[in-house]
Enzyme design. Structure first.
Site, mmCIF file in Angstrom:
data_model
loop_
_atom_site.group_PDB
_atom_site.id
_atom_site.type_symbol
_atom_site.label_atom_id
_atom_site.label_comp_id
_atom_site.label_asym_id
_atom_site.label_seq_id
_atom_site.Cartn_x
_atom_site.Cartn_y
_atom_site.Cartn_z
ATOM 1 N N ARG A 1 0.856 -1.187 0.000
ATOM 2 C CA ARG A 1 0.000 0.000 0.000
ATOM 3 C C ARG A 1 0.896 1.243 0.000
ATOM 4 N NH1 ARG A 1 -4.439 0.348 -1.771
ATOM 5 N NH2 ARG A 1 -5.243 -1.399 -0.542
ATOM 6 N N GLU B 1 -1.885 8.235 -11.503
ATOM 7 C CA GLU B 1 -1.358 6.977 -12.037
ATOM 8 C C GLU B 1 -1.361 7.018 -13.559
ATOM 9 O OE1 GLU B 1 -4.180 4.220 -10.322
ATOM 10 O OE2 GLU B 1 -4.308 5.441 -8.534
ATOM 11 N N GLN C 1 -7.794 -8.204 -8.423
ATOM 12 C CA GLN C 1 -7.769 -6.769 -8.774
ATOM 13 C C GLN C 1 -6.335 -6.321 -9.085
ATOM 14 O OE1 GLN C 1 -10.148 -3.837 -7.961
ATOM 15 N NE2 GLN C 1 -8.910 -2.496 -6.693
ATOM 16 N N ARG D 1 2.049 -6.937 -9.174
ATOM 17 C CA ARG D 1 2.346 -6.383 -7.843
ATOM 18 C C ARG D 1 2.338 -7.459 -6.763
ATOM 19 N NH1 ARG D 1 -2.945 -3.062 -5.598
ATOM 20 N NH2 ARG D 1 -4.469 -4.714 -5.869
ATOM 21 N N HIS E 1 1.138 2.801 -10.548
ATOM 22 C CA HIS E 1 0.148 3.234 -9.541
ATOM 23 C C HIS E 1 0.831 4.119 -8.481
ATOM 24 C CE1 HIS E 1 -3.081 3.074 -6.664
ATOM 25 N NE2 HIS E 1 -3.756 2.157 -7.321
ATOM 26 N N ASP F 1 -12.017 8.898 -7.534
ATOM 27 C CA ASP F 1 -11.529 7.713 -8.247
ATOM 28 C C ASP F 1 -11.956 7.855 -9.706
ATOM 29 O OD1 ASP F 1 -10.567 5.283 -8.983
ATOM 30 O OD2 ASP F 1 -11.822 4.086 -7.641
HETATM 31 C C1 BG6 Z 1 -6.954 2.739 -8.157
HETATM 32 C C2 BG6 Z 1 -8.364 2.382 -8.584
HETATM 33 O O1 BG6 Z 1 -6.109 2.699 -9.256
HETATM 34 O O2 BG6 Z 1 -6.521 1.787 -7.193
HETATM 35 C C3 BG6 Z 1 -9.277 2.324 -7.377
HETATM 36 O O3 BG6 Z 1 -8.847 3.339 -9.527
HETATM 37 C C4 BG6 Z 1 -8.713 1.390 -6.332
HETATM 38 O O4 BG6 Z 1 -10.575 1.935 -7.771
HETATM 39 C C5 BG6 Z 1 -7.274 1.800 -6.017
HETATM 40 O O5 BG6 Z 1 -9.522 1.443 -5.178
HETATM 41 C C6 BG6 Z 1 -6.596 0.917 -4.983
HETATM 42 O O6 BG6 Z 1 -6.687 -0.412 -5.341
HETATM 43 P P1 BG6 Z 1 -6.125 -1.557 -4.388
HETATM 44 O O7 BG6 Z 1 -6.443 -2.838 -5.056
HETATM 45 O O8 BG6 Z 1 -4.658 -1.315 -4.251
HETATM 46 O O9 BG6 Z 1 -6.841 -1.373 -3.064
#
Ligand code: BG6
Length: 286
Positions: free
Chosen positions: A57, A260, A80, A85, A157, A201
């Protein structure tokens, strides 16, 4: 030593200024820290998990081969933001002394059996990181080493460290088409300067201009992109931060903004043997 390889990290340090450095975790090839003259440029959660059991994070996670969660197609079985990553990259070594440049690689042999099973294509990713006096350049080369075509999305990101979210401004997005995931609507950005006053977002599609992050009119980061047309602006705000177990401190959203650079609004198709490249250069005035 300009390049220090540790068990789980690689650290680049400018010989001309030892307090200008980049730290990269092999897990995710996630940049954890970028300092210029001792000043941290990136936001990393105090609750970030760095042991390889989940995505980091903060810093610069890499999104590949899918942005978000696909509802159909070969990437729909992946978690997701894909597996890049969530996998441990290979350190390929230093490729230049000036600018100080290193590379990392990821291929099918580096990802888990579960990911191989979920997305069974062959690929090579070469990730290049170059550190300058006030710049950080990241580049990705994607190669299809399969015998069939496949599609991908990709994104840097980046979690920028900012002095105050109430004063932050993102320039260069005026007139751009937006897919807003919070209001669940599509529109054209009418503001000359984008500010962040609540959960944000958005995917800005096909951004032609360079993007500038500023604070009350003072430039913080210039972002120059090649072959990554889209720009995502994300800040989870009060509730979003609380709901993420690894987002700490809870009010950390006040000092971060994700801007990003990626190719995420469309799929890029690679045929067997074909390669594709993109890059992002960030110049800091923080
Ligand atoms: C962003 C997305 O790039 O990443 C968001 O647009 C998402 O929708 C965010 O919540 C964080 O994603 P994650 O999977 O790292 O919690």
């Amino acid at each position: 030593m300009p390049i220090e390889q540790r068990d789980k990290e690689v650290i680049l340090t400018l010989p001309s200024d030892e307090s200008t450095s980049v730290k990269v975790l092999l897990h995710g090839a996630n940049i954890l820290s970028w300092t210029i003259a001792g000043k941290e440029q990136l936001w990393l959660s105090e609750g970030a998990v760095l042991d390889g059991s989940k995505a980091v994070r903060g810093g610069v996670p890499l999104v590949f081969p899918v942005f978000g969660k696909a509802s159909s197609g070969p990437t729909s079985t992946l978690p997701q933001h894909g597996f890049a990553r969530l996998s441990t990259w290979e350190f390929l070594g230093q490729v230049s002394a000036s600018p100080l440049t290193v590379q990392f690689g990821l291929g099918p042999e580096n990802i888990s059996d579960a990911f191989r099973k979920a997305w069974g294509f062959d690929f090579t990713l070469i990730y290049t990181i170059a550190l300058g006096a006030d710049t950080l350049e990241t580049a990705m080369r994607v190669e299809n080493t399969s015998k069939v075509n496949w599609d991908f999305q990709i994104l840097f990101h980046t979690y920028f460290r900012i002095p105050d979210v109430d004063k932050v401004e993102v320039n260069g997005l005026t007139g751009v088409s937006v897919k807003d995931k919070v209001s669940k609507s599509d529109y054209s950005e009418s503001n000359t300067t984008v500010t962040v006053t609540s959960e944000t977002d958005r995917v800005y599609e096909d951004v032609n201009n360079d993007v500038l992050i500023a604070s009350a009119g003072k430039p913080l980061f210039h972002i120059y992109r090649k072959n990554v047309a889209d720009v995502v602006v994300w800040n989870p705000w009060v509730n979003g931060s609380k709901n993420m177990g690894d987002f700490r401190p809870e009010d950390g959203y006040k000092s971060m903004l994700c801007v990003e650079a990626g190719s995420v609004s469309k799929w890029t198709t690679l045929s067997p043997g074909q390669t594709w490249e993109c890059s992002e250069k960030i110049k800091s005035s923080l």
